[in-house]
Motif scaffolding. Structure first.
Motif, PDB file in Angstrom:
ATOM      1  N   ALA A  84      57.147   9.658  39.608  1.00 45.64           N
ATOM      2  CA  ALA A  84      58.160   8.598  39.507  1.00 45.64           C
ATOM      3  C   ALA A  84      58.401   8.261  38.042  1.00 45.64           C
ATOM      4  O   ALA A  84      57.535   8.457  37.187  1.00 45.64           O
ATOM      5  CB  ALA A  84      57.712   7.355  40.261  1.00 45.64           C
ATOM      6  N   ILE A  85      59.586   7.740  37.764  1.00 44.73           N
ATOM      7  CA  ILE A  85      59.894   7.298  36.406  1.00 44.73           C
ATOM      8  C   ILE A  85      59.970   5.773  36.334  1.00 44.73           C
ATOM      9  O   ILE A  85      59.914   5.192  35.254  1.00 44.73           O
ATOM     10  CB  ILE A  85      61.219   7.902  35.903  1.00 44.73           C
ATOM     11  CG1 ILE A  85      62.396   7.507  36.800  1.00 44.73           C
ATOM     12  CG2 ILE A  85      61.111   9.409  35.802  1.00 44.73           C
ATOM     13  CD1 ILE A  85      63.750   7.933  36.276  1.00 44.73           C
ATOM     14  N   ARG A  86      60.075   5.128  37.514  1.00 43.05           N
ATOM     15  CA  ARG A  86      60.241   3.670  37.542  1.00 43.05           C
ATOM     16  C   ARG A  86      59.694   3.128  38.848  1.00 43.05           C
ATOM     17  O   ARG A  86      59.872   3.713  39.905  1.00 43.05           O
ATOM     18  CB  ARG A  86      61.734   3.339  37.411  1.00 43.05           C
ATOM     19  CG  ARG A  86      62.116   1.894  37.638  1.00 43.05           C
ATOM     20  CD  ARG A  86      63.628   1.751  37.426  1.00 43.05           C
ATOM     21  NE  ARG A  86      64.108   0.444  37.811  1.00 43.05           N
ATOM     22  CZ  ARG A  86      64.543   0.133  39.031  1.00 43.05           C
ATOM     23  NH1 ARG A  86      64.537   1.052  39.982  1.00 43.05           N
ATOM     24  NH2 ARG A  86      64.975  -1.074  39.306  1.00 43.05           N
ATOM     25  N   ARG A  87      59.016   1.982  38.756  1.00 41.56           N
ATOM     26  CA  ARG A  87      58.482   1.361  39.963  1.00 41.56           C
ATOM     27  C   ARG A  87      58.425  -0.149  39.750  1.00 41.56           C
ATOM     28  O   ARG A  87      57.967  -0.623  38.704  1.00 41.56           O
ATOM     29  CB  ARG A  87      57.091   1.906  40.277  1.00 41.56           C
ATOM     30  CG  ARG A  87      56.446   1.317  41.538  1.00 41.56           C
ATOM     31  CD  ARG A  87      55.200   2.099  41.907  1.00 41.56           C
ATOM     32  NE  ARG A  87      54.220   2.074  40.831  1.00 41.56           N
ATOM     33  CZ  ARG A  87      53.372   3.074  40.560  1.00 41.56           C
ATOM     34  NH1 ARG A  87      53.436   4.195  41.267  1.00 41.56           N
ATOM     35  NH2 ARG A  87      52.487   2.970  39.587  1.00 41.56           N
ATOM     36  N   SER A 115      57.573   5.107  33.343  1.00 37.51           N
ATOM     37  CA  SER A 115      56.807   6.273  32.910  1.00 37.51           C
ATOM     38  C   SER A 115      56.882   6.438  31.395  1.00 37.51           C
ATOM     39  O   SER A 115      57.932   6.221  30.775  1.00 37.51           O
ATOM     40  CB  SER A 115      57.350   7.529  33.592  1.00 37.51           C
ATOM     41  OG  SER A 115      56.791   8.702  33.020  1.00 37.51           O
ATOM     42  N   GLU A 116      55.779   6.880  30.828  1.00 45.03           N
ATOM     43  CA  GLU A 116      55.755   7.151  29.396  1.00 45.03           C
ATOM     44  C   GLU A 116      56.622   8.339  29.012  1.00 45.03           C
ATOM     45  O   GLU A 116      56.936   8.545  27.845  1.00 45.03           O
ATOM     46  CB  GLU A 116      54.319   7.428  28.948  1.00 45.03           C
ATOM     47  CG  GLU A 116      53.723   8.707  29.539  1.00 45.03           C
ATOM     48  CD  GLU A 116      52.315   8.992  29.045  1.00 45.03           C
ATOM     49  OE1 GLU A 116      51.886   8.346  28.066  1.00 45.03           O
ATOM     50  OE2 GLU A 116      51.638   9.860  29.643  1.00 45.03           O
ATOM     51  N   MET A 117      57.077   9.116  30.022  1.00 45.37           N
ATOM     52  CA  MET A 117      57.897  10.284  29.747  1.00 45.37           C
ATOM     53  C   MET A 117      59.350   9.922  29.435  1.00 45.37           C
ATOM     54  O   MET A 117      60.114  10.768  28.973  1.00 45.37           O
ATOM     55  CB  MET A 117      57.855  11.251  30.939  1.00 45.37           C
ATOM     56  CG  MET A 117      56.462  11.760  31.266  1.00 45.37           C
ATOM     57  SD  MET A 117      55.682  12.576  29.840  1.00 45.37           S
ATOM     58  CE  MET A 117      56.779  13.968  29.597  1.00 45.37           C
ATOM     59  N   LEU A 118      59.739   8.686  29.695  1.00 47.80           N
ATOM     60  CA  LEU A 118      61.116   8.266  29.417  1.00 47.80           C
ATOM     61  C   LEU A 118      61.313   8.052  27.920  1.00 47.80           C
ATOM     62  O   LEU A 118      60.484   7.435  27.250  1.00 47.80           O
ATOM     63  CB  LEU A 118      61.430   6.965  30.154  1.00 47.80           C
ATOM     64  CG  LEU A 118      61.496   7.021  31.679  1.00 47.80           C
ATOM     65  CD1 LEU A 118      61.650   5.612  32.255  1.00 47.80           C
ATOM     66  CD2 LEU A 118      62.648   7.904  32.129  1.00 47.80           C
TER      67      LEU A 118
END
Length: 462
Positions: free
Chosen positions: A193-196, A207-210
């Motif tokens: 996931a990128i957001r929760r 997420s730190e990947m953003l």
């Protein structure tokens, strides 16, 4: 509507017949001459504000009925439907579309309704059908939602967003108004996931990947969900979409629309476009947004009295499949195909990663819309992806409007210098194309046992 004028002859004619009046009788009631009423009914004169007021007062008439074609997206909306491959052999051009809508709007609306309902009618339509239904609703609005734009602009002014403190302003808004903090979590904690939203912990977890632009967009999305819920719900309800997935997709689009309008407030963004010649790199830097976010925003600039250039935007993968397409006010039918032309710059963009590629094109089979376009393409990475998830974003505007764009410097914009492309091989009738993979649908092939042409598919175009 063109420059505020209302051409509503057929609607006025139906009103007159419903009332059992002659042209002379209605003209006398409205205080105009019969000859002038005749011109209005034939759409040779617009309906003036004074006459419109008289119509409303004398006949207790709902003025929304005068613009019933808006419900199908005007000429552009009807042209997009008639660009369907099932009608490709009919050669319907834009003049015919305009005449169809102007002279028989009820029949045009009936056709649009039948077309829109042609997908399977089950209560749980497939994802592709849901996406199509949602897109039709977006295109009906020409991807401009004025009330949402104004609300986002007011909120941006209230938060005083600027390029120097946008991150802090967004985060502070969530904390002060909604008691939500923003927390950046490592990949191993949020692997899928990128957001929760964690309401128990009162946290928006990202997420730190953003990257920075994607992170700000996700925060803006959360603000949009919390503060524009009622306005978004009203638009979704008004769409009357029967499929739950279509409603959810439309809601997601509207939420993203508010988020983009919050990051790129209408007035400030349009001024920056005009000042920079729509320089995409400068716009990204100035508003702290990504290339894809800017591209989306360019399709929405249709505020009355404050319009931007009518861009279309699409996103394609390496196989030429469209995962996003927004025609906006462009009137483009180039996107109405199951596949893109391999000669289009979108495909070359994959070989020039991260570079803005430009190309003027002449589109074969675009009779229902403009054919001469200036297009730009650039690759983007999927937000938060850890693997190779790459797409090409395409922007296009009619070549006749592109002369002042920063990207056109040194480029030829005349038709002679444009690359001929088709709307996918199955719908393309360009002769002698070495890139052709399929024969054109609906045309007989000419197979010569003696002479072999440049391609394995020889045919005679319509």
């Amino acid at each position: 509507m063109v420059d505020g004028s209302i051409f509503a002859g057929p609607a006025l004619r139906r009103l007159r017949k419903r009332e059992g009046m002659t042209q002379a009788g209605m003209a006398a009631t409205l205080g105009i001459s019969p000859s002038y009423l005749n011109l209005i009914e034939r759409n040779q004169r617009p309906l003036s504000a004074r006459v419109l007021v008289q119509v409303i007062e004398q006949f207790d008439f709902d003025p929304r009925n005068l613009r019933e074609e808006e419900a199908i997206g005007g000429v552009e909306g009807l042209a997009r439907r008639l660009a369907d491959e099932r009608f490709s052999d009919l050669g319907i051009d834009r003049d015919e579309v305009s005449e169809f809508l102007a002279t028989t709007p009820q029949a045009a609306a009936a056709f649009a309704r039948l077309y829109d309902n042609a997908a399977p009618g089950s209560t749980a339509a497939g994802g592709d059908d849901a996406l199509s239904a949602s897109r039709r609703e977006i295109e009906r609005w020409r991807n401009h939602f004025a009330d949402l734009d104004h609300a986002a602009e007011q909120l941006a002014d209230e938060m005083r967003l600027s390029r120097s403190d946008i991150d802090a302003a967004l985060t502070e808004r969530l904390r002060e108004k909604h008691q939500l903090s923003v927390r950046i979590l490592p990949l191993d904690v949020m692997p899928g996931a990128i957001r929760r939203l964690d309401l128990h912990a009162r946290q928006l977890q990202l997420s730190e990947m953003l990257d920075r632009s994607s992170r700000n967009f996700q925060i803006a999305l959360q603000i949009a969900q919390l503060e524009q819920r009622e306005a978004i719900d009203n638009l979704v309800a008004g769409a009357q979409l029967t499929d739950a997935s279509a409603r959810q997709l439309f809601e997601r689009h509207l939420t993203g629309y508010v988020a983009a309008a919050l990051l790129m407030p209408y007035g400030r963004f349009l001024r920056a476009c005009d000042q920079t010649g729509y320089d995409l790199t400068v716009l990204q830097r100035r508003f702290g947004t990504s290339f894809e976010q800017v591209a989306h925003r360019l399709t929405t600039l249709q505020r009355v009295g404050q319009r931007g250039l009518p861009f279309f935007m699409a996103r394609v993968d390496r196989a030429g499949q469209f995962s996003k397409r927004f025609s906006g006010a462009s009137g483009a039918t180039i996107l109405e195909s199951e596949a893109s032309c391999p000669l289009w710059i979108a495909h070359e963009a994959f070989e020039r990663r991260g570079e803005l590629c430009v190309q003027a094109v002449m589109v074969d089979g675009a009779d229902a819309g403009p054919a001469h376009w200036f297009t730009m393409a650039r690759t983007v990475e999927a937000s938060g992806a850890t693997g190779e998830a790459r797409f090409a974003i395409i922007l296009g505007v009619e070549a006749r409007l592109a002369g002042d764009l920063a990207a056109t410097k040194g480029e030829r914009l005349d038709e002679a210098g444009a690359q001929p492309i088709g709307m996918g091989c199955a719908r393309c009738q360009i002769l002698g194309c070495r890139q052709r993979s399929l024969p054109p649908r609906g045309l007989p092939l000419h197979i010569d046992r003696i002479v072999r042409g440049l391609t394995p598919f020889e045919f005679q175009p319509l």
